[in-house]
Write an enzyme that holds these catalytic residues in place. Structure first.
Site, PDB file in Angstrom:
ATOM      1  N   GLY A 183       0.857  -1.264  -0.137  1.00  0.00           N
ATOM      2  CA  GLY A 183       0.013  -0.094   0.033  1.00  0.00           C
ATOM      3  C   GLY A 183       0.938   1.251  -0.053  1.00  0.00           C
ATOM      4  O   GLY A 183       2.257   1.023   0.158  1.00  0.00           O
ATOM      5  N   HIS A 229       6.603  -8.341  -4.168  1.00  0.00           N
ATOM      6  CA  HIS A 229       5.209  -8.746  -4.313  1.00  0.00           C
ATOM      7  C   HIS A 229       5.184 -10.416  -4.784  1.00  0.00           C
ATOM      8  O   HIS A 229       4.731 -10.609  -5.902  1.00  0.00           O
ATOM      9  CB  HIS A 229       4.651  -8.088  -5.385  1.00  0.00           C
ATOM     10  N   CYS A 285       5.817  -5.864   1.057  1.00  0.00           N
ATOM     11  CA  CYS A 285       6.116  -4.517   0.514  1.00  0.00           C
ATOM     12  C   CYS A 285       6.164  -3.563   1.820  1.00  0.00           C
ATOM     13  O   CYS A 285       6.851  -3.644   2.636  1.00  0.00           O
ATOM     14  CB  CYS A 285       5.338  -4.043  -0.662  1.00  0.00           C
ATOM     15  N   GLU A 301       2.794 -12.381  -4.307  1.00  0.00           N
ATOM     16  CA  GLU A 301       1.358 -12.963  -4.779  1.00  0.00           C
ATOM     17  C   GLU A 301       1.474 -12.735  -6.137  1.00  0.00           C
ATOM     18  O   GLU A 301       0.385 -13.526  -6.832  1.00  0.00           O
ATOM     19  CB  GLU A 301       0.411 -11.771  -4.147  1.00  0.00           C
TER      20      GLU A 301
END
Length: 235
Positions: free
Chosen positions: A56, A209, A83, A211
């Site tokens: 974010g 990241h 992150c 994901e």
């Protein structure tokens, strides 16, 4: 919720890892603005088996993120930071373990006495943002014997990045001396890519990241590590 759309890759990665352990992952969203202190964090986390603090930008909800991370660290609740989640984990540790009161990221407080997270030097001179991100795939070297090294089963990995701020090298030694291990670094050793708290079953945070690389038939090692620890905790 809007959040599950914003974080669809994270949600899917958790599900992929759940499949490998024959477990259904139920997700509870936390509004970290409401986690105003440790007791509130405890209340919110009382019925969960693991915590993810995803990426974010911006200062909103940061203090609440620090509270839930602190609760996870102090209570061996499996934790994965992504992150911004890594940056918050480093700030929390710097403040509450390394004794750097008021430590922060210059993204949230330009005048912090202890800027443990800061813009990389080459980006400080860039007016306006735009092309100043560390963006795309970068190699990372994992520390032998660390939890992430065991999770990946290899010493050199490549992961995708999308961020501007980094762990400030000036504080790396102090933080490591106090027990938070930098278990993944850029090939030149300058940039911290992964941190872990070895005392816990799974307390890992990464600057990249993961994901984006998880697949239904092959869960990402970091999500697999988190869910494995959560399943063990539940047992």
């Amino acid at each position: 919720t809007d959040l599950s759309d914003a974080y669809i890759s994270v949600v899917e990665s958790l599900k992929h890892a759940g499949l490998e352990f024959d477990s259904k992952v139920n997700i509870k969203w936390l509004a970290t603005e409401e986690c105003t202190d440790l007791n509130k964090a405890k209340e919110f986390l009382s019925d969960v088996d693991a915590l993810v603090v995803p990426g974010g930008f911006g200062v909103r909800g940061i203090e609440g993120k620090l509270n839930v991370i602190r609760y996870a660290r102090e209570n061996n609740l499996p934790f994965l930071g992504l992150c911004l989640g890594l940056q918050c984990a480093v700030i929390e540790y710097a403040r509450n373990v390394a004794g750097l009161e008021g430590a922060n990221s210059t993204e949230f407080d330009e005048n912090t006495k202890y800027p443990v997270i800061d813009l990389m030097t080459e980006q400080k001179n860039v007016a306006g943002y735009g092309g100043t991100m560390r963006l795309g795939a970068y190699p990372c070297h994992l520390k032998e014997g660390s939890k992430v090294h065991k999770a990946y089963g290899t010493k050199i990995i490549s992961e995708r990045h999308r961020h501007r701020y980094e762990v400030n090298s000036e504080y790396k030694k102090l933080i490591e001396d106090k027990g938070l291990i930098i278990s993944g670094s850029s090939p030149d050793g300058l940039l911290a890519e992964v941190v872990e708290y070895p005392k816990n079953d799974w307390f890992v945070a990464c600057q990249f990241h993961p994901e984006f690389k998880s697949r239904p038939e092959s869960a990402h090692p970091l999500f697999r590590g988190l869910i494995k620890a959560a399943v063990n905790r539940k047992k």
